[in-house]
Design a protein around this motif. Structure first.
Motif, PDB file in Angstrom:
ATOM      1  N   LEU A  70      37.386  45.035  47.705  1.00 55.44           N
ATOM      2  CA  LEU A  70      36.978  46.298  48.326  1.00 55.44           C
ATOM      3  C   LEU A  70      37.582  46.489  49.704  1.00 55.44           C
ATOM      4  N   PRO A  71      37.805  47.717  50.133  1.00 53.86           N
ATOM      5  CA  PRO A  71      37.815  48.907  49.274  1.00 53.86           C
ATOM      6  C   PRO A  71      39.083  48.934  48.434  1.00 53.86           C
ATOM      7  N   CYS A  72      39.010  49.529  47.271  1.00 48.36           N
ATOM      8  CA  CYS A  72      40.212  49.601  46.433  1.00 48.36           C
ATOM      9  C   CYS A  72      40.331  50.979  45.829  1.00 48.36           C
ATOM     10  N   GLY A  73      41.514  51.288  45.351  1.00 52.30           N
ATOM     11  CA  GLY A  73      41.776  52.568  44.722  1.00 52.30           C
ATOM     12  C   GLY A  73      41.387  52.559  43.267  1.00 52.30           C
ATOM     13  N   PHE A  74      41.886  53.554  42.541  1.00 51.93           N
ATOM     14  CA  PHE A  74      41.478  53.714  41.146  1.00 51.93           C
ATOM     15  C   PHE A  74      42.621  54.304  40.336  1.00 51.93           C
ATOM     16  N   GLY A  75      42.726  53.853  39.084  1.00 54.33           N
ATOM     17  CA  GLY A  75      43.715  54.398  38.163  1.00 54.33           C
ATOM     18  C   GLY A  75      45.061  53.717  38.287  1.00 54.33           C
ATOM     19  N   THR A  76      45.808  53.689  37.192  1.00 57.61           N
ATOM     20  CA  THR A  76      47.084  52.973  37.170  1.00 57.61           C
ATOM     21  C   THR A  76      48.263  53.858  36.777  1.00 57.61           C
ATOM     22  N   ASP A  77      48.095  54.742  35.816  1.00 61.74           N
ATOM     23  CA  ASP A  77      49.204  55.580  35.354  1.00 61.74           C
ATOM     24  C   ASP A  77      49.409  56.778  36.277  1.00 61.74           C
TER      25      ASP A  77
END
Length: 317
Positions: A70-77
């Motif tokens: 944390l904190p982290c982002g979201f999603g890969t594509d």
């Protein structure tokens, strides 16, 4: 550094400040990242969602397995346009349309890609062919690589009848079509409501659940020769009951003794260029079930996590 867009000082990004489900996702204004040596910055226009996105950020222990904290982002594509090019970069220029993967940080206005990296570390980028729109390009990386890796394990051909479990899901839509392009007959499991969607992809639909092997046997009295389980273990169990050898069965979401699992990270070099080329040529179709603005990220993830979507869910940025 060469730039096309230098005015952006902030960037919207979807972030986790605590691990959990969709309720933990927030859209924040963050400093816009700047491309360093060997990097490009992409102005993201679309980001495709995958089950792994919310699975790996569901709790601290799971996140740690993927190297996230944390904190982290979201999603890969992601898909978008290169808007900054760092020193020493060859092969990409500002204004190029690109797509690829950046682990757990793709749902943002800007994403940095280290061209010496991988999806899991640094990100990767591929040119988006003419004829492929950004929403579609944003669905290709994880699902396309995973489907290609699964097919590589079982190696279907014109003499095969392949049973694909969860055939209407995000990976399934690629696996079905790639198996059909290889000449195989495909029987795909899904809900009764997904039957027409599966037929549209080229699969013969069969409902999942108790009695699956008997229903498949009725559809294919000549036998099934390979199987891909894209959800759990039900398809594996049915395939074994139908006499499919373990060497021609694979999974993506379960570990089963005797079965070789498939991992998108093992996809052959050039896989994404090949898949994007098939899309551009009209030989592979990606059904997009729903699109949402980034402000509705929680609603989008809830829909995608319900696992009843026929096709892909895409975030517009």
């Amino acid at each position: 550094m060469s730039t096309q867009e230098t005015t952006a000082s902030t960037s919207r990004a979807v972030v986790f400040e605590s691990f959990g489900g969709p309720e933990a996702l927030t859209v924040r204004d963050v400093p816009a990242p700047q491309a360093g040596p060997g990097q490009i910055r992409v102005r993201v226009t679309a980001a495709g969602l995958n089950p792994m996105d919310w699975y790996m950020t569901s709790d601290a222990a799971t996140a740690a397995r993927f190297g996230l904290d944390l904190p982290c982002g979201f999603g890969t594509d992601y898909a978008g346009v290169v808007d900054q090019v760092g020193d020493g970069v060859a092969g990409f220029a500002a204004g190029d349309r690109v797509f690829g993967g950046a682990l757990s940080r793709a749902v943002a206005d800007h994403v940095l890609i280290d061209l010496a990296g991988t999806i899991a570390a640094g990100g990767d980028a591929h040119r988006t062919p003419d004829g492929v729109d950004d929403r579609t390009a944003a669905t290709l990386t994880i699902a396309g690589c995973t489907a290609a890796a699964a097919l590589a394990v079982v190696s279907p051909g014109p003499d095969d009848t392949v049973l694909i479990g969860a055939a209407g899901g995000g990976v399934g839509v690629f696996a079905v079509q790639l198996a059909r392009l290889a000449g195989a007959r495909v029987i795909g499991t899904g809900s009764a409501a997904s039957a027409d969607a599966l037929r549209g992809l080229g699969a013969e639909p069969v409902t999942y659940g108790e009695g699956l092997a008997d229903r498949v046997r009725a559809l294919a009295p000549g036998g099934v020769t390979a199987a891909i389980d894209l959800y759990g273990t039900e398809t594996v169990q049915a395939a074994r009951e139908l006499g499919v050898p373990d060497a021609r069965i694979t999974t993506i979401a379960a570990q089963i003794d005797g079965i070789t699992p498939a991992n998108g990270a093992d996809a052959a070099p050039g896989t994404l260029e090949e898949i994007a080329g098939l899309v551009a040529a009209g030989r592979l179709r990606v059904p997009i079930a729903a699109t949402f603005p980034v402000e509705q990220i929680r609603i989008a993830v809830e829909l995608q996590a319900g696992r009843h979507v026929h096709g892909k869910v895409v975030i517009d940025l």
